[in-house]
Design an enzyme around this catalytic site. Structure first.
Site, PDB file in Angstrom:
ATOM      1  CG  HIS A 100      42.933  35.116 102.047  1.00  0.00           C
ATOM      2  ND1 HIS A 100      41.730  35.645 102.331  1.00  0.00           N
ATOM      3  CD2 HIS A 100      43.489  35.513 100.919  1.00  0.00           C
ATOM      4  CE1 HIS A 100      41.529  36.867 101.290  1.00  0.00           C
ATOM      5  NE2 HIS A 100      42.519  36.785 100.640  1.00  0.00           N
ATOM      6  CE  LYS A 157      39.471  45.073  96.703  1.00  0.00           C
ATOM      7  NZ  LYS A 157      38.503  45.818  97.576  1.00  0.00           N
ATOM      8  CE1 TYR A 205      40.060  41.520  95.843  1.00  0.00           C
ATOM      9  CE2 TYR A 205      42.265  41.650  96.627  1.00  0.00           C
ATOM     10  CZ  TYR A 205      41.076  41.877  97.057  1.00  0.00           C
ATOM     11  OH  TYR A 205      40.680  42.234  98.286  1.00  0.00           O
ATOM     12  CB  SER A 233      43.968  44.008  98.338  1.00  0.00           C
ATOM     13  OG  SER A 233      44.876  42.692  98.468  1.00  0.00           O
ATOM     14  CB  SER A 234      49.108  43.802 100.668  1.00  0.00           C
ATOM     15  OG  SER A 234      48.734  42.602 100.993  1.00  0.00           O
ATOM     16  CB  CYS A 235      47.071  41.967  95.827  1.00  0.00           C
ATOM     17  SG  CYS A 235      46.348  40.269  97.094  1.00  0.00           S
TER      18      CYS A 235
END
Length: 318
Positions: free
Chosen positions: A186, A146, A142, A113-115
């Site tokens: 989202h 990841k 989160y 994830s880009s998180c």
């Protein structure tokens, strides 16, 4: 044969999260027909149960794992359950990746994830930026989970060059099979639900969290599926870590305006400046992706139109 390449006569793939948005888009893609897909749901296989995962991999013997499962959601969901977002995603990632490793699965594509990227970066986010700064607090749990799964794949690939354990970092996604409840969804599906409600109820105002200037990069989920199936043909040809995205972004207000235009709603927006918006900008650097030879084929307008159609079909069926 190149290390990590799945031979044509052995094309069995285990897709975790096969009933989620990404998993369903993978299964609907035309290239799915080339594979023997196993995708048990949560009732059939609990990914938080390490022994159950090991037994499943031992029995099924997949040639490739695509790890797409996860507890996912927008800002509201992440803030409401940080423990779940950390622990559940951590458990699933560890069990799936280590289960594949311990059972000798030659290739695994981990969807991250880009998180995972640090907050407050003004430039397009490069893969080398991970773990170089503070995470965005609204989805830190989160992100941490990841990061662990991504590092685990990296360590495995370093330890054994014959194992193609790679990580793809998608930008934000939307599309068919998305969640449309604003409490759990989202941005784009939440906008579709909110503006659709305004149309249905004759409302002339829709609320936007923040001032609408934060920028986001959203890709149609079927495009991610296209990239993943391309990667599945030769996982070892992937960089160890690679962004998959558009390489351009829009303001949050622009997404609202695009949905409003598609639905024919002509009301006004009200900005709630007391609400959190997360990172001011989160844009992927897609240099590695372009070098790999892939770009997303679906425009924002076409993707939103298809997602609205899916939303309306689901609403009519319920």
């Amino acid at each position: 044969m190149t290390a990590g390449t799945v031979p044509a006569k052995r094309r069995r793939v285990w897709i975790t999260g096969g009933n989620g948005m990404v998993g369903r888009n993978l299964r609907e893609h035309s290239r799915a027909a080339d594979w023997d897909i196993i995708a048990p749901g949560r009732a059939e296989l609990d990914l938080s149960d390490r022994q159950a995962v090991l037994d499943f991999v031992r029995t099924q013997r997949p040639d490739l794992v695509i790890h797409a499962a996860g507890q996912v959601g927008g800002i509201q969901a992440n803030m409401a359950d940080p423990v779940g977002f950390l622990v559940n995603n951590l458990d699933m990632g560890r069990n799936v990746i280590m289960g594949a490793f311990e059972m000798g699965v030659p290739a695994l594509i981990n969807l991250a994830s880009s998180c995972m990227y640090p907050r407050g970066r003004n430039h397009a986010l490069r893969e080398s930026d991970i773990m170089t700064g503070e995470l965005e607090p609204t989805n830190e749990g989160y992100a941490l989970a990841k990061i662990v799964s991504t590092r685990l794949c990296d360590y495995i690939a370093r330890a054994d060059a014959d194992l193609a354990y790679r990580t793809i970092i998608p930008c934000n996604l939307y599309g068919r099979h998305d969640k449309f409840d604003p409490k759990a969804s989202h941005l784009v599906p939440a906008i579709i639900a909110k503006v659709s409600q305004a149309v249905a109820c004759g409302e002339d105002e829709v609320e936007i969290w923040g001032d609408g200037t934060a920028r986001r990069e959203f890709m149609y989920a079927a495009d991610l599926a296209d990239a993943v199936w391309r990667a599945a043909e030769a996982p070892a040809a992937l960089p160890q870590l690679m962004n998959i995205g558009l390489g351009d972004d829009h303001t949050i207000r622009a997404y609202y305006e695009a949905v409003a235009q598609a639905l024919g709603w002509t009301g006004r927006f009200r900005f709630d400046l007391t609400r959190p918006v997360g990172m001011q900008r989160k844009l992927s650097d897609v240099s590695l992706q372009r070098g790999w030879g892939w770009t997303a084929p679906t425009s924002l307008q076409d993707g939103i139109a298809a997602t609205i159609q899916f939303y309306q079909q689901q609403a009519q069926a319920s």
